[in-house]
Design a protein around this motif. Structure first.
Motif, PDB file in Angstrom:
ATOM      1  N   SER A 457       0.836  -1.198   0.000  1.00 41.72           N
ATOM      2  CA  SER A 457       0.000   0.000   0.000  1.00 41.72           C
ATOM      3  C   SER A 457       0.870   1.247   0.000  1.00 41.72           C
ATOM      4  O   SER A 457       2.071   1.189   0.302  1.00 41.72           O
ATOM      5  CB  SER A 457      -0.937  -0.001   1.208  1.00 41.72           C
ATOM      6  N   ASP A 458       0.259   2.367  -0.345  1.00 40.20           N
ATOM      7  CA  ASP A 458       0.964   3.645  -0.445  1.00 40.20           C
ATOM      8  C   ASP A 458       0.204   4.705   0.335  1.00 40.20           C
ATOM      9  O   ASP A 458      -1.025   4.646   0.457  1.00 40.20           O
ATOM     10  CB  ASP A 458       1.070   4.104  -1.913  1.00 40.20           C
ATOM     11  N   VAL A 468       3.738   7.292  -1.951  1.00 35.57           N
ATOM     12  CA  VAL A 468       4.981   6.765  -1.386  1.00 35.57           C
ATOM     13  C   VAL A 468       4.653   5.455  -0.673  1.00 35.57           C
ATOM     14  O   VAL A 468       3.686   5.393   0.096  1.00 35.57           O
ATOM     15  CB  VAL A 468       5.607   7.769  -0.388  1.00 35.57           C
ATOM     16  N   PRO A 469       5.439   4.370  -0.912  1.00 34.54           N
ATOM     17  CA  PRO A 469       5.180   3.100  -0.209  1.00 34.54           C
ATOM     18  C   PRO A 469       5.133   3.308   1.301  1.00 34.54           C
ATOM     19  O   PRO A 469       5.951   4.041   1.864  1.00 34.54           O
ATOM     20  CB  PRO A 469       6.362   2.220  -0.620  1.00 34.54           C
ATOM     21  N   ILE A 470       4.170   2.673   1.948  1.00 34.31           N
ATOM     22  CA  ILE A 470       3.954   2.903   3.372  1.00 34.31           C
ATOM     23  C   ILE A 470       5.182   2.539   4.206  1.00 34.31           C
ATOM     24  O   ILE A 470       5.441   3.144   5.248  1.00 34.31           O
ATOM     25  CB  ILE A 470       2.714   2.113   3.851  1.00 34.31           C
ATOM     26  N   GLU A 471       5.982   1.570   3.727  1.00 30.53           N
ATOM     27  CA  GLU A 471       7.172   1.176   4.488  1.00 30.53           C
ATOM     28  C   GLU A 471       8.152   2.333   4.624  1.00 30.53           C
ATOM     29  O   GLU A 471       8.860   2.439   5.625  1.00 30.53           O
ATOM     30  CB  GLU A 471       7.882  -0.006   3.803  1.00 30.53           C
ATOM     31  N   GLN A 472       8.185   3.188   3.621  1.00 31.17           N
ATOM     32  CA  GLN A 472       9.095   4.336   3.674  1.00 31.17           C
ATOM     33  C   GLN A 472       8.534   5.464   4.549  1.00 31.17           C
ATOM     34  O   GLN A 472       9.288   6.331   4.988  1.00 31.17           O
ATOM     35  CB  GLN A 472       9.358   4.852   2.258  1.00 31.17           C
ATOM     36  N   CYS A 473       7.232   5.433   4.792  1.00 33.55           N
ATOM     37  CA  CYS A 473       6.594   6.507   5.562  1.00 33.55           C
ATOM     38  C   CYS A 473       6.589   6.244   7.066  1.00 33.55           C
ATOM     39  O   CYS A 473       6.618   7.189   7.869  1.00 33.55           O
ATOM     40  CB  CYS A 473       5.158   6.707   5.091  1.00 33.55           C
ATOM     41  N   TYR A 482       2.694  14.790  11.757  1.00 30.88           N
ATOM     42  CA  TYR A 482       2.573  15.345  10.403  1.00 30.88           C
ATOM     43  C   TYR A 482       3.895  15.192   9.685  1.00 30.88           C
ATOM     44  O   TYR A 482       4.950  15.564  10.205  1.00 30.88           O
ATOM     45  CB  TYR A 482       2.187  16.819  10.440  1.00 30.88           C
ATOM     46  N   CYS A 483       3.869  14.631   8.479  1.00 35.59           N
ATOM     47  CA  CYS A 483       5.095  14.384   7.723  1.00 35.59           C
ATOM     48  C   CYS A 483       4.892  14.688   6.244  1.00 35.59           C
ATOM     49  O   CYS A 483       3.805  14.460   5.695  1.00 35.59           O
ATOM     50  CB  CYS A 483       5.540  12.924   7.855  1.00 35.59           C
ATOM     51  N   ARG A 484       5.962  15.168   5.645  1.00 38.88           N
ATOM     52  CA  ARG A 484       6.045  15.253   4.186  1.00 38.88           C
ATOM     53  C   ARG A 484       6.778  13.983   3.755  1.00 38.88           C
ATOM     54  O   ARG A 484       7.932  13.766   4.114  1.00 38.88           O
ATOM     55  CB  ARG A 484       6.822  16.503   3.781  1.00 38.88           C
ATOM     56  N   PHE A 485       6.123  13.141   2.972  1.00 37.71           N
ATOM     57  CA  PHE A 485       6.712  11.851   2.604  1.00 37.71           C
ATOM     58  C   PHE A 485       7.679  11.948   1.434  1.00 37.71           C
ATOM     59  O   PHE A 485       8.568  11.113   1.290  1.00 37.71           O
ATOM     60  CB  PHE A 485       5.606  10.845   2.272  1.00 37.71           C
TER      61      PHE A 485
END
Length: 550
Positions: A457-458, A468-473, A482-485
């Motif tokens: 998932s993204d 962005v792939p969830i693993e990277q987030c 709050y994040c900018r991915f």
């Protein structure tokens, strides 16, 4: 929501955020904030582009959280169904359903893997139940534990399959959390301890059955020498006359697990029907009352909602000619829930009903685009309804309600898996339709993290609107809500509003660009609202949709 045909433009009315309100996730009384639009009409392409910018609908109300201000940032999440493999907990739910259908078996005790309690998302203060279909409490294990168990399970299966082998194969078919690439096969030579295990200096023992097969294979080779090249592989596999059995550690597909054959004397029969809800099909109209009764029970039992507390907007819809207080009270008890059902789920309230046309382009799915109900019929009665939108690039899950008597079947998880399978089915006819949108992923709320179980998932970057792939987030979300991915610091929103004067405005029954409209306006807050609207919907939508100004 009433999606209009491609020839008619979307007409929206924008409501900028003014105050904070109660959060349905962390229960902070003044923690949540979002901007919203009332969609008088909406094309499927416009809604597709909006959800790709972080918007989400509840009925005809479309809202976008103010991500850097709200207490529980809500990140749009999508699953990639074409690569999806059910996890161990998903398989458990599917097997539970099959056992119930085949033997009438009801699991004992509480269902720990059942997400029971939907969370109310108060984007509209008290008026509509903005409940995302999958926003439900879940006691599933953490992602890392789930992945670990999956790997251990495959390792055990591999050992059971070939106990006589000296090579322990770890062919883990899956995705690495850090790269998203398939793992490579790893073979480890094991040396037995003295006095234990096979003697490597001697040939391995062979079963009598294998010896007989080998003799038959040699006999066939003598009768047909060419067969050696036609039917045998370089590894010395048996000829095609004896097709190799599928390895037990080869994962079953989602469809294999869902549509496993049942015995002829199965205890129950389950049927899933897809009916168009807007514009309503004849099947939808015929089952509306039964569907509503399921919805009412779901709201009262699962969410503890009382039907005798209508909102102000619902009270205004009660017939004014009914002066009998007893009738009015009785009417409002059922009508308040019915209006909530009509508005929050699929249709317009009575005062705004209008004709709409289904979008059925030749290259689209056979059922067309728009809003649908997936009705789950058990032995001839509806036990659950999944509300979905079929859009050009995805199936978007909106809502689920079910008969509380069947909570033991984990219908929240089961329906999500059926919708993933349905997306794969639609993809066969419409290749660009290849994603399953699950609403919002809320990492700051632990019970809302379960959506990340549907891999791969993204998550949508809230600043540049790239996936962005969830693993990277996840590592970033552990440090900050709050994040900018998007890791490129120079990347910008490619569809940002660069020409606000081209925003299309609908004013006094006339369509005009904002550049013309603003010449007749003197209110400075008007310009601020239009510019904010343009920045949130993007340049493409701002030029296609009509912004209604009164």
């Amino acid at each position: 929501m009433a999606f209009c045909a491609g020839g008619s433009p979307s007409v929206v009315e924008y409501f900028p955020s003014e105050d904070f309100y109660r959060c349905g996730y962390c229960k902070n009384e003044l923690g949540s904030r979002s901007n919203g639009m009332w969609a008088h009409s909406m094309t499927v392409q416009d809604y597709q582009d909006l959800i790709d910018r972080g918007w989400r609908r509840s009925g005809k109300y479309v809202y976008k959280p103010v991500m850097n201000q709200t207490c529980c940032p809500q990140y749009t999440i999508r699953c990639r169904p074409l690569q999806f493999q059910p996890s161990k907990s998903h398989k458990k739910v599917l097997k539970k359903m099959l056992k119930f259908l085949a033997k009438g078996e009801i699991p004992k005790g509480s269902c720990n893997d059942e997400p029971m309690d939907s969370t109310v998302d108060d984007a509209v203060t008290g008026d509509f139940a903005l409940i995302n279909k999958l926003d439900i409490q879940c006691d599933l294990k953490t992602l890392s534990d789930d992945l670990k168990e999956s790997l251990e399970s495959e390792g055990k299966n591999s050992k059971k399959e070939e106990p006589h082998e000296l090579l322990q194969s770890q062919d883990f078919v899956g995705e690495k959390l850090d790269s998203g690439e398939p793992s490579h096969s790893v073979k480890v030579h094991t040396v037995p301890k003295p006095g234990k295990g096979a003697d490597l200096s001697k040939p391995p023992c062979r079963k009598a059955k294998e010896i007989r097969k080998e003799r038959k294979r040699l006999k066939l080779m003598q009768q047909n020498p060419a067969g050696e090249h036609e039917g045998f592989q370089a590894q010395g596999q048996p000829p095609s006359l004896f097709p190799a059995k599928a390895k037990s550690n080869q994962p079953k597909s989602l469809e294999d697990l869902i549509f496993e054959s049942l015995p002829e004397d199965a205890s129950h029969k389950l049927e899933v029907r897809v009916v168009r809800s807007s514009p309503p099909s004849s099947q939808f109209k015929a089952t509306l009352l039964e569907s509503y009764q399921v919805y009412k029970r779901y709201q009262m039992v699962i969410h503890k909602n009382s039907p005798d507390t209508p909102t102000e907007s619902q009270v205004r819809l009660v017939p004014v000619s009914s002066e009998d207080p007893e009738f009015k009270s009785s009417f409002s008890q059922s009508f308040s829930l019915y209006v909530k059902y009509q508005v929050a789920i699929h249709q317009d309230p009575p005062e705004e009903c209008g004709k709409t046309e289904a979008e059925t382009p030749p290259n689209g799915p056979d059922c067309g685009y728009g809003s649908f109900h997936q009705q789950y019929w058990l032995d001839g009665k509806i036990i659950a309804v999944g509300v979905i939108d079929i859009l050009p690039n995805c199936v978007s899950s909106v809502y689920l309600y079910y008969d509380p008597d069947y909570s033991f079947l984990s219908l929240g998880v089961y329906s999500a898996l059926r919708e993933i399978a349905f997306t794969r089915q639609l993809h066969e006819k419409t290749s660009q339709l290849s994603y399953y949108y699950m609403g919002f992923y809320i990492h700051s709320c632990p019970k809302m993290r379960y959506k990340g179980q549907y891999r791969p998932s993204d998550l949508l970057c809230p600043e540049t609107y790239v996936w962005v792939p969830i693993e990277q987030c996840l590592p970033s979300l552990e440090n900050s809500k709050y994040c900018r991915f998007n890791q490129d610091p120079e990347a910008v929103d490619e569809d940002r509003s660069t020409e606000p004067d081209r925003v299309q405005v609908f004013h006094k029954r006339a369509i005009m660009p904002y550049g013309v409209y603003k010449k007749h306006q003197k209110d400075p807050s008007e310009e601020a609202a239009v510019l904010q609207y343009a920045s949130l919907v993007g340049q493409k939508c701002s030029e296609r949709m009509l912004l209604f100004r009164n």
